[in-house]
Design a protein around this motif. Structure first.
Motif, PDB file in Angstrom:
ATOM      1  N   LEU A   4       1.023  -1.090  -0.086  1.00  0.00           N
ATOM      2  CA  LEU A   4       0.054  -0.010   0.259  1.00  0.00           C
ATOM      3  C   LEU A   4       0.993   1.302   0.041  1.00  0.00           C
ATOM      4  CD1 LEU A   4      -2.788   1.547   0.426  1.00  0.00           C
ATOM      5  CD2 LEU A   4      -2.603   1.320   2.922  1.00  0.00           C
ATOM      6  N   ILE A   5       1.119   1.960  -1.190  1.00  0.00           N
ATOM      7  CA  ILE A   5       2.085   2.928  -1.367  1.00  0.00           C
ATOM      8  C   ILE A   5       1.383   4.316  -1.083  1.00  0.00           C
ATOM      9  CG2 ILE A   5       3.716   1.659  -2.571  1.00  0.00           C
ATOM     10  CD1 ILE A   5       2.588   2.795  -5.139  1.00  0.00           C
ATOM     11  N   GLY A   6       0.045   4.319  -1.049  1.00  0.00           N
ATOM     12  CA  GLY A   6      -0.447   5.772  -0.925  1.00  0.00           C
ATOM     13  C   GLY A   6      -1.976   5.733  -1.319  1.00  0.00           C
ATOM     14  N   GLY A   7      -2.560   6.825  -1.501  1.00  0.00           N
ATOM     15  CA  GLY A   7      -3.954   7.295  -1.743  1.00  0.00           C
ATOM     16  C   GLY A   7      -4.270   8.398  -1.894  1.00  0.00           C
ATOM     17  N   THR A   8      -5.826   8.513  -2.352  1.00  0.00           N
ATOM     18  CA  THR A   8      -6.145  10.038  -2.426  1.00  0.00           C
ATOM     19  C   THR A   8      -7.461   9.837  -1.750  1.00  0.00           C
ATOM     20  OG1 THR A   8      -6.970   9.614  -4.605  1.00  0.00           O
ATOM     21  CG2 THR A   8      -4.643  10.698  -4.508  1.00  0.00           C
ATOM     22  N   VAL A   9      -7.784  11.315  -1.343  1.00  0.00           N
ATOM     23  CA  VAL A   9      -9.035  11.546  -0.637  1.00  0.00           C
ATOM     24  C   VAL A   9      -9.600  12.929  -1.053  1.00  0.00           C
ATOM     25  CG1 VAL A   9      -8.854  10.100   1.156  1.00  0.00           C
ATOM     26  CG2 VAL A   9      -8.173  12.144   1.208  1.00  0.00           C
ATOM     27  N   GLY A  10     -10.866  13.235  -1.322  1.00  0.00           N
ATOM     28  CA  GLY A  10     -11.449  14.420  -1.914  1.00  0.00           C
ATOM     29  C   GLY A  10     -11.624  15.074  -0.552  1.00  0.00           C
ATOM     30  N   PHE A  11     -11.606  14.543   0.569  1.00  0.00           N
ATOM     31  CA  PHE A  11     -12.125  15.513   1.851  1.00  0.00           C
ATOM     32  C   PHE A  11     -10.833  15.822   2.572  1.00  0.00           C
ATOM     33  CE2 PHE A  11     -12.240  10.973   2.732  1.00  0.00           C
ATOM     34  CZ  PHE A  11     -11.358  10.811   3.786  1.00  0.00           C
ATOM     35  N   ALA A  12      -9.584  15.923   2.079  1.00  0.00           N
ATOM     36  CA  ALA A  12      -8.503  16.186   2.810  1.00  0.00           C
ATOM     37  C   ALA A  12      -7.396  16.182   1.650  1.00  0.00           C
ATOM     38  CB  ALA A  12      -7.963  14.947   3.892  1.00  0.00           C
ATOM     39  N   ARG A  13      -6.229  16.952   2.084  1.00  0.00           N
ATOM     40  CA  ARG A  13      -5.403  17.405   1.074  1.00  0.00           C
ATOM     41  C   ARG A  13      -4.313  16.252   0.644  1.00  0.00           C
ATOM     42  NH1 ARG A  13      -7.054  22.357   0.921  1.00  0.00           N
ATOM     43  NH2 ARG A  13      -6.372  24.080   2.028  1.00  0.00           N
ATOM     44  N   ARG A  14      -4.075  15.614   2.051  1.00  0.00           N
ATOM     45  CA  ARG A  14      -3.056  14.349   1.645  1.00  0.00           C
ATOM     46  C   ARG A  14      -3.811  13.015   2.474  1.00  0.00           C
ATOM     47  NH1 ARG A  14       0.490  17.831   4.300  1.00  0.00           N
ATOM     48  NH2 ARG A  14       1.135  16.119   5.763  1.00  0.00           N
TER      49      ARG A  14
ATOM     50  N   VAL B 160      -3.980   4.648   8.348  1.00  0.00           N
ATOM     51  CA  VAL B 160      -3.926   5.648   7.185  1.00  0.00           C
ATOM     52  C   VAL B 160      -4.458   7.095   7.914  1.00  0.00           C
ATOM     53  CG1 VAL B 160      -4.149   4.216   5.421  1.00  0.00           C
ATOM     54  CG2 VAL B 160      -6.185   5.448   6.291  1.00  0.00           C
ATOM     55  N   MET B 161      -3.654   8.335   7.558  1.00  0.00           N
ATOM     56  CA  MET B 161      -4.096   9.562   7.949  1.00  0.00           C
ATOM     57  C   MET B 161      -4.358  10.471   7.016  1.00  0.00           C
ATOM     58  SD  MET B 161      -3.242   9.597  11.183  1.00  0.00           S
ATOM     59  CE  MET B 161      -3.209  11.267  11.427  1.00  0.00           C
ATOM     60  N   PHE B 162      -5.506  11.010   7.152  1.00  0.00           N
ATOM     61  CA  PHE B 162      -6.193  12.077   6.317  1.00  0.00           C
ATOM     62  C   PHE B 162      -5.677  13.410   6.861  1.00  0.00           C
ATOM     63  CE2 PHE B 162      -9.479   8.624   6.873  1.00  0.00           C
ATOM     64  CZ  PHE B 162      -9.310   7.845   5.857  1.00  0.00           C
ATOM     65  N   VAL B 163      -4.667  14.048   6.034  1.00  0.00           N
ATOM     66  CA  VAL B 163      -4.200  15.318   6.478  1.00  0.00           C
ATOM     67  C   VAL B 163      -4.530  16.467   5.857  1.00  0.00           C
ATOM     68  CG1 VAL B 163      -1.897  16.461   6.863  1.00  0.00           C
ATOM     69  CG2 VAL B 163      -1.954  13.766   7.014  1.00  0.00           C
ATOM     70  N   ASP B 164      -4.915  17.443   6.797  1.00  0.00           N
ATOM     71  CA  ASP B 164      -5.539  18.834   6.505  1.00  0.00           C
ATOM     72  C   ASP B 164      -6.748  18.665   5.870  1.00  0.00           C
ATOM     73  OD1 ASP B 164      -3.301  20.402   6.955  1.00  0.00           O
ATOM     74  OD2 ASP B 164      -2.371  20.058   4.911  1.00  0.00           O
ATOM     75  N   LEU B 165      -7.721  18.019   6.733  1.00  0.00           N
ATOM     76  CA  LEU B 165      -9.230  17.758   6.633  1.00  0.00           C
ATOM     77  C   LEU B 165      -9.779  19.302   6.209  1.00  0.00           C
ATOM     78  CD1 LEU B 165     -10.254  15.703   9.711  1.00  0.00           C
ATOM     79  CD2 LEU B 165      -9.810  14.791   7.206  1.00  0.00           C
ATOM     80  N   LYS B 166     -10.590  19.152   4.904  1.00  0.00           N
ATOM     81  CA  LYS B 166     -11.466  20.276   4.587  1.00  0.00           C
ATOM     82  C   LYS B 166     -12.644  20.305   5.415  1.00  0.00           C
ATOM     83  CE  LYS B 166      -9.968  19.379  -0.130  1.00  0.00           C
ATOM     84  NZ  LYS B 166     -10.090  19.221  -1.375  1.00  0.00           N
ATOM     85  N   ASP B 167     -13.209  19.346   6.139  1.00  0.00           N
ATOM     86  CA  ASP B 167     -14.275  19.395   6.964  1.00  0.00           C
ATOM     87  C   ASP B 167     -14.176  18.323   7.828  1.00  0.00           C
ATOM     88  OD1 ASP B 167     -16.141  21.389   5.859  1.00  0.00           O
ATOM     89  OD2 ASP B 167     -16.196  20.130   4.479  1.00  0.00           O
ATOM     90  N   PRO B 168     -14.848  18.295   9.232  1.00  0.00           N
ATOM     91  CA  PRO B 168     -14.622  17.288  10.161  1.00  0.00           C
ATOM     92  C   PRO B 168     -15.282  16.119   9.611  1.00  0.00           C
ATOM     93  CG  PRO B 168     -15.724  19.133  11.021  1.00  0.00           C
ATOM     94  CD  PRO B 168     -15.580  19.298   9.620  1.00  0.00           C
ATOM     95  N   LEU B 169     -14.860  14.755  10.148  1.00  0.00           N
ATOM     96  CA  LEU B 169     -15.413  13.482   9.710  1.00  0.00           C
ATOM     97  C   LEU B 169     -16.740  13.426  10.843  1.00  0.00           C
ATOM     98  CD1 LEU B 169     -12.332  11.514   8.902  1.00  0.00           C
ATOM     99  CD2 LEU B 169     -13.781  12.444   7.169  1.00  0.00           C
ATOM    100  N   LYS B 170     -17.755  13.203  10.513  1.00  0.00           N
ATOM    101  CA  LYS B 170     -18.900  12.885  11.118  1.00  0.00           C
ATOM    102  C   LYS B 170     -19.421  11.478  11.186  1.00  0.00           C
ATOM    103  CE  LYS B 170     -20.204  17.702  10.013  1.00  0.00           C
ATOM    104  NZ  LYS B 170     -20.537  18.009   8.745  1.00  0.00           N
ATOM    105  N   GLN B 171     -19.607  11.139  12.488  1.00  0.00           N
ATOM    106  CA  GLN B 171     -20.190   9.876  12.782  1.00  0.00           C
ATOM    107  C   GLN B 171     -21.402   9.670  11.823  1.00  0.00           C
ATOM    108  OE1 GLN B 171     -21.207   8.870  16.831  1.00  0.00           O
ATOM    109  NE2 GLN B 171     -21.712   6.703  16.096  1.00  0.00           N
ATOM    110  N   GLY B 172     -21.456   8.321  10.889  1.00  0.00           N
ATOM    111  CA  GLY B 172     -22.629   8.077  10.314  1.00  0.00           C
ATOM    112  C   GLY B 172     -22.395   8.562   8.687  1.00  0.00           C
ATOM    113  N   ASP B 173     -21.471   9.266   8.512  1.00  0.00           N
ATOM    114  CA  ASP B 173     -21.204   9.609   7.195  1.00  0.00           C
ATOM    115  C   ASP B 173     -20.137   8.472   6.605  1.00  0.00           C
ATOM    116  OD1 ASP B 173     -22.104  12.002   7.388  1.00  0.00           O
ATOM    117  OD2 ASP B 173     -20.492  13.352   7.382  1.00  0.00           O
ATOM    118  N   HIS B 174     -20.088   8.577   5.280  1.00  0.00           N
ATOM    119  CA  HIS B 174     -19.526   7.658   4.521  1.00  0.00           C
ATOM    120  C   HIS B 174     -18.546   8.303   3.666  1.00  0.00           C
ATOM    121  CE1 HIS B 174     -22.817   4.713   5.797  1.00  0.00           C
ATOM    122  NE2 HIS B 174     -21.776   3.720   5.527  1.00  0.00           N
TER     123      HIS B 174
END
Length: 167
Positions: free
Chosen positions: A62-72, A111-125
């Motif tokens: 596992l060498i990395g990944g991308t997410v729309g809700f965080a910068r890294r 895994v770490m989601f760095v520089d979140l754009k919004d908080p992660l909320k319980q119940g979300d996916h």
């Protein structure tokens, strides 16, 4: 509790066992029980967890990944050194040997989601794209569990599903 509601609740709990959780496959890699923890308002980082199994005959990473809700997206390890918990980025990626299952969990690899754009909320996916050296990329959906959760709730939020059904 009414008998019909009790029957529905028991049936839902049985369905919410390990077989109900989403399993993802790409090449020889199998990803099970992905989940993330909710974050407090103002948090800049979040964490994600999962089980990764290599069903193949060659190691993969596992060498990395991308997410729309965080910068890294980063892969991290946690270790105890002289009584102090240390967290470090795994720069070369996390190796999954043939036939091995690696569990990313609180207090260990994660895994770490760095520089979140919004908080992660319980119940979300939230959607995360994982990148493996050999198997390639795959999009995985992470249900967001409670802050401080130690593991995903049965069936990724089983009790919430019962509430939505009115039982």
């Amino acid at each position: 509790m009414k008998p019909k509601c009790l029957i529905a609740a028991v049936a839902l709990m049985l369905l919410a066992g390990p077989g109900w959780a989403e399993t993802y496959r790409i090449g020889a890699i199998e990803i099970e029980q992905p989940w993330a923890r909710a974050t407090p308002k103002g948090a800049t980082i979040g964490a994600g967890y999962m089980k990764i199994t290599n069903r193949g005959t060659e190691p993969d990473r596992l060498i990395g990944g991308t997410v729309g809700f965080a910068r890294r997206f980063e892969v991290h390890s946690m270790t105890m050194e002289q009584g102090v918990m240390k967290m470090r980025e795994v720069k070369d990626g996390l190796e999954i040997k043939p036939g091995e299952t690696v569990e990313l969990k609180p207090g260990g690899y994660h895994v770490m989601f760095v520089d979140l754009k919004d908080p992660l909320k319980q119940g979300d996916h939230v959607k995360v794209t994982l990148n493996f050296a050999k198997a390639g990329t795959i999009e995985v959906e992470y249900p967001v569990e409670a802050m401080g959760a130690g593991a995903p709730a049965a069936g990724s939020g089983g009790p919430m599903k019962m509430d939505k059904m009115g039982h």
